[in-house]
Design an enzyme around this catalytic site. Structure first.
Site, PDB file in Angstrom:
ATOM      1  N   ARG A  85       0.787  -1.373  -0.150  1.00 29.28           N
ATOM      2  CA  ARG A  85       0.028   0.047  -0.016  1.00 29.28           C
ATOM      3  C   ARG A  85       0.892   1.192  -0.109  1.00 29.28           C
ATOM      4  O   ARG A  85       0.371   2.412   0.620  1.00 29.28           O
ATOM      5  CB  ARG A  85      -0.810   0.012   1.327  1.00 29.28           C
ATOM      6  CG  ARG A  85      -1.778  -1.063   1.224  1.00 29.28           C
ATOM      7  CD  ARG A  85      -3.040  -0.741   0.103  1.00 29.28           C
ATOM      8  NE  ARG A  85      -4.186  -1.768   0.097  1.00 29.28           N
ATOM      9  CZ  ARG A  85      -4.293  -2.931  -0.138  1.00 29.28           C
ATOM     10  NH1 ARG A  85      -3.229  -3.556  -0.505  1.00 29.28           N
ATOM     11  NH2 ARG A  85      -5.452  -3.544   0.008  1.00 29.28           N
ATOM     12  N   GLU A 119      -5.129   4.250   6.385  1.00 28.54           N
ATOM     13  CA  GLU A 119      -4.839   4.175   4.714  1.00 28.54           C
ATOM     14  C   GLU A 119      -5.312   5.254   4.261  1.00 28.54           C
ATOM     15  O   GLU A 119      -4.828   5.765   3.038  1.00 28.54           O
ATOM     16  CB  GLU A 119      -5.398   2.865   4.428  1.00 28.54           C
ATOM     17  CG  GLU A 119      -4.831   2.438   3.197  1.00 28.54           C
ATOM     18  CD  GLU A 119      -5.607   1.450   2.388  1.00 28.54           C
ATOM     19  OE1 GLU A 119      -5.601   0.288   2.991  1.00 28.54           O
ATOM     20  OE2 GLU A 119      -6.415   1.443   1.477  1.00 28.54           O
ATOM     21  N   SER A 144     -10.857  -0.251   2.840  1.00 27.32           N
ATOM     22  CA  SER A 144     -10.196  -0.189   4.225  1.00 27.32           C
ATOM     23  C   SER A 144      -9.588   1.065   4.740  1.00 27.32           C
ATOM     24  O   SER A 144      -8.891   1.908   4.241  1.00 27.32           O
ATOM     25  CB  SER A 144      -8.872  -1.072   4.238  1.00 27.32           C
ATOM     26  OG  SER A 144      -9.378  -2.534   3.673  1.00 27.32           O
TER      27      SER A 144
HETATM   28  N1  EPU Z   1     -11.490 -10.245   9.907  1.00 26.86           N
HETATM   29  C1  EPU Z   1     -12.479 -10.329  11.165  1.00 26.86           C
HETATM   30  N2  EPU Z   1     -13.453  -9.398  11.428  1.00 26.86           N
HETATM   31  C2  EPU Z   1     -13.711  -8.465  10.528  1.00 26.86           C
HETATM   32  C3  EPU Z   1     -12.721  -8.165   9.432  1.00 26.86           C
HETATM   33  C4  EPU Z   1     -11.656  -9.125   9.223  1.00 26.86           C
HETATM   34  O1  EPU Z   1     -12.176 -11.270  11.802  1.00 26.86           O
HETATM   35  O2  EPU Z   1     -14.684  -7.496  10.770  1.00 26.86           O
HETATM   36  C5  EPU Z   1     -10.437 -11.053   9.993  1.00 26.86           C
HETATM   37  C6  EPU Z   1     -10.693 -12.092   9.002  1.00 26.86           C
HETATM   38  O3  EPU Z   1     -11.653 -13.205   9.231  1.00 26.86           O
HETATM   39  C7  EPU Z   1      -9.425 -12.453   8.202  1.00 26.86           C
HETATM   40  C8  EPU Z   1      -8.530 -11.405   8.706  1.00 26.86           C
HETATM   41  O4  EPU Z   1      -9.178 -10.436   9.520  1.00 26.86           O
HETATM   42  O5  EPU Z   1      -8.829 -13.564   9.077  1.00 26.86           O
HETATM   43  C9  EPU Z   1      -8.347 -10.094   7.244  1.00 26.86           C
HETATM   44  O6  EPU Z   1      -9.529  -9.708   6.937  1.00 26.86           O
HETATM   45  P1  EPU Z   1      -9.899  -9.611   5.309  1.00 26.86           P
HETATM   46  O7  EPU Z   1      -9.420 -11.035   4.479  1.00 26.86           O
HETATM   47  O8  EPU Z   1     -11.099  -9.396   4.958  1.00 26.86           O
HETATM   48  O9  EPU Z   1      -8.710  -8.840   4.547  1.00 26.86           O
HETATM   49  P2  EPU Z   1      -8.200  -7.283   5.213  1.00 26.86           P
HETATM   50  O10 EPU Z   1      -6.760  -7.296   5.756  1.00 26.86           O
HETATM   51  O11 EPU Z   1      -9.055  -6.626   6.295  1.00 26.86           O
HETATM   52  C10 EPU Z   1      -7.073  -6.619   3.020  1.00 26.86           C
HETATM   53  C11 EPU Z   1      -7.138  -5.307   2.303  1.00 26.86           C
HETATM   54  C12 EPU Z   1      -8.414  -5.137   1.442  1.00 26.86           C
HETATM   55  C13 EPU Z   1      -8.590  -6.097   0.414  1.00 26.86           C
HETATM   56  C14 EPU Z   1      -8.660  -7.503   1.370  1.00 26.86           C
HETATM   57  C15 EPU Z   1      -8.771  -8.788   0.431  1.00 26.86           C
HETATM   58  C16 EPU Z   1      -5.718  -3.726   3.827  1.00 26.86           C
HETATM   59  C17 EPU Z   1      -5.613  -2.688   4.611  1.00 26.86           C
HETATM   60  N3  EPU Z   1      -6.929  -4.224   3.146  1.00 26.86           N
HETATM   61  O12 EPU Z   1      -8.190  -6.346   3.923  1.00 26.86           O
HETATM   62  O13 EPU Z   1      -8.308  -3.912   0.555  1.00 26.86           O
HETATM   63  O14 EPU Z   1      -9.746  -6.183  -0.208  1.00 26.86           O
HETATM   64  O15 EPU Z   1      -7.576  -7.780   1.894  1.00 26.86           O
HETATM   65  O16 EPU Z   1      -7.301  -9.133  -0.068  1.00 26.86           O
HETATM   66  O17 EPU Z   1      -4.520  -4.379   3.013  1.00 26.86           O
HETATM   67  C18 EPU Z   1      -8.559  -1.660   0.755  1.00 26.86           C
HETATM   68  O18 EPU Z   1      -7.486  -1.286   0.692  1.00 26.86           O
HETATM   69  O19 EPU Z   1      -9.406  -0.417   0.516  1.00 26.86           O
HETATM   70  C19 EPU Z   1      -9.135  -2.923   0.708  1.00 26.86           C
HETATM   71  C20 EPU Z   1     -10.538  -3.249   0.730  1.00 26.86           C
END
Ligand code: EPU
Length: 335
Positions: A155, A324, A228
């Site tokens: 990012r 972010e 995010s």
């Molecule tokens: N989780 C929870 N509760 C929640 C949200 C997430 O327990 O309310 C847990 C999920 O179960 C999982 C972990 O946290 O174990 C990660 O969650 P998720 O897979 O949804 O991915 P993220 O790390 O929250 C990142 C990117 C997203 C992208 C997704 C999918 C960042 C900051 N965000 O989210 O990007 O779509 O992975 O690859 O790196 C963005 O940048 O705007 C964005 C949406």
């Protein structure tokens, strides 16, 4: 033509009210020859999907609307105007028969914004497909930057670190190489199974990602948000190990020998804040890392709410969440 006192409400996916003191729609690169581009404008606006706008943006806002998609050779090389909608470009490449960008489908924003924060999702990052970024360097003129020049990171890129030096006018992509599909994310495999697709192509992966995102992430057209809101914090392995004693289910993704990335969404969720709402601002019920505008919120209210989230997370886990999204403008009044 520069306009004055222009409302930016429609131009940010959070749906926050803001007024630009001056506003210039950039529809042709020749406009960049104007003396006003000797220095950086106060705000360069693309799809407005990664912004937290306060009431007023002083000075000049330039809205990048450069919108052409050129296929250089019919073999997967594209030159795309910075103002093109990212998702439209992804769909265009898939329809033209070129895979590569399928994991990045449905990310809001423009092509010009993609390299700035090196957008990524489901195991893919845009940086690996970029062969050049065309920019206008304020006070100098047009330049072409190589991927190395762009210094891409998680990012992150040079465009974030040297804010105010370049305006991105177009991006070159190479989708000619045939790459293995990225199916490492369990969610993608599960969705393909559900769809009963056993030997998927890029279009099938795009469909799976579309379904997953639609389920998990709110559509800003109906519920204002900027994806995010915080980055996933990178912490020393020892910090994660300590936290595991109290939170044995806390996931972590390896970054290097010394550090891991913690999912901020998990931290917020397990602090009991998923779906939490104060007035018009809240965290999304389906993904706690997404802040939403339930209608009528202003930037100061979003900022106050998210600062509270940051301090709760700091207190509970000893981890500092970093925004972010970009904070832009000035608040007329707090509240
Ligand atoms: N989780 C929870 N509760 C929640 C949200 C997430 O327990 O309310 C847990 C999920 O179960 C999982 C972990 O946290 O174990 C990660 O969650 P998720 O897979 O949804 O991915 P993220 O790390 O929250 C990142 C990117 C997203 C992208 C997704 C999918 C960042 C900051 N965000 O989210 O990007 O779509 O992975 O690859 O790196 C963005 O940048 O705007 C964005 C949406």
């Amino acid at each position: 033509m520069i306009q004055h006192e222009v409302a930016l409400d429609r131009f940010n996916t959070f749906g926050l009210p803001a007024i630009a003191e001056s506003y210039l729609p950039l529809t042709h690169v020749d406009q960049l020859r104007a003396p006003v581009f000797k220095t950086a404008p106060d705000l360069v606006l693309g799809g407005g999907s990664n912004l937290l706008l306060l009431d007023r943006v002083p000075g000049l806002t330039v809205h990048v609307l450069l919108g052409s998609i050129l296929q250089a050779d019919g073999k997967g090389k594209f030159r795309v105007g910075a103002g093109v909608d990212w998702n439209q470009f992804v769909r265009h490449t898939l329809e033209a028969g070129f895979g590569g960008l399928e994991n990045l489908v449905l990310i809001p924003g423009t092509v010009g914004a993609a390299p700035v924060q090196n957008i990524g999702a489901y195991g893919a990052e845009v940086a690996e497909f970029i062969t050049a970024v065309h920019v206008y360097e304020y006070g100098h003129g047009p330049r072409q930057l190589s991927p190395e020049d762009c210094a891409f990171g998680y990012r992150d890129s040079r465009f974030k670190r040297e804010e105010g030096r370049f305006l991105i006018t177009a991006v070159d992509f190479d989708l000619s190489a045939s790459r293995p599909l990225k199916l490492d994310y369990g969610a993608i495999r599960q969705e393909l199974e559900r769809l009963q697709i056993s030997s998927p192509g890029p279009g099938d992966v795009a469909l799976a990602v579309t379904n997953i995102r639609r389920r998990k992430l709110p559509d800003w057209f109906f519920l204002g948000n900027s994806g995010s809101f915080f980055k996933n914090p990178v912490v020393p392995r020892a910090v994660h190990e300590n936290l595991l004693r109290e939170y044995p289910d806390l996931p972590a993704y390896p970054i290097d020998e010394a550090n891991v990335k913690l999912p901020a969404g998990w931290l917020i969720d397990h602090a009991g804040l998923r779906g939490h709402r104060e007035g018009a601002v809240g965290t999304y019920s389906g993904q706690a890392l997404v802040m939403v505008n339930h209608g009528g919120a202003n930037g100061a209210q979003v900022l106050a709410f998210t600062e509270k989230v940051q301090s709760i997370i700091q207190e509970k886990y000893g981890v500092q969440l970093e925004r972010e999204v970009r904070l832009v403008g000035q608040s007329q009044k707090r509240g």
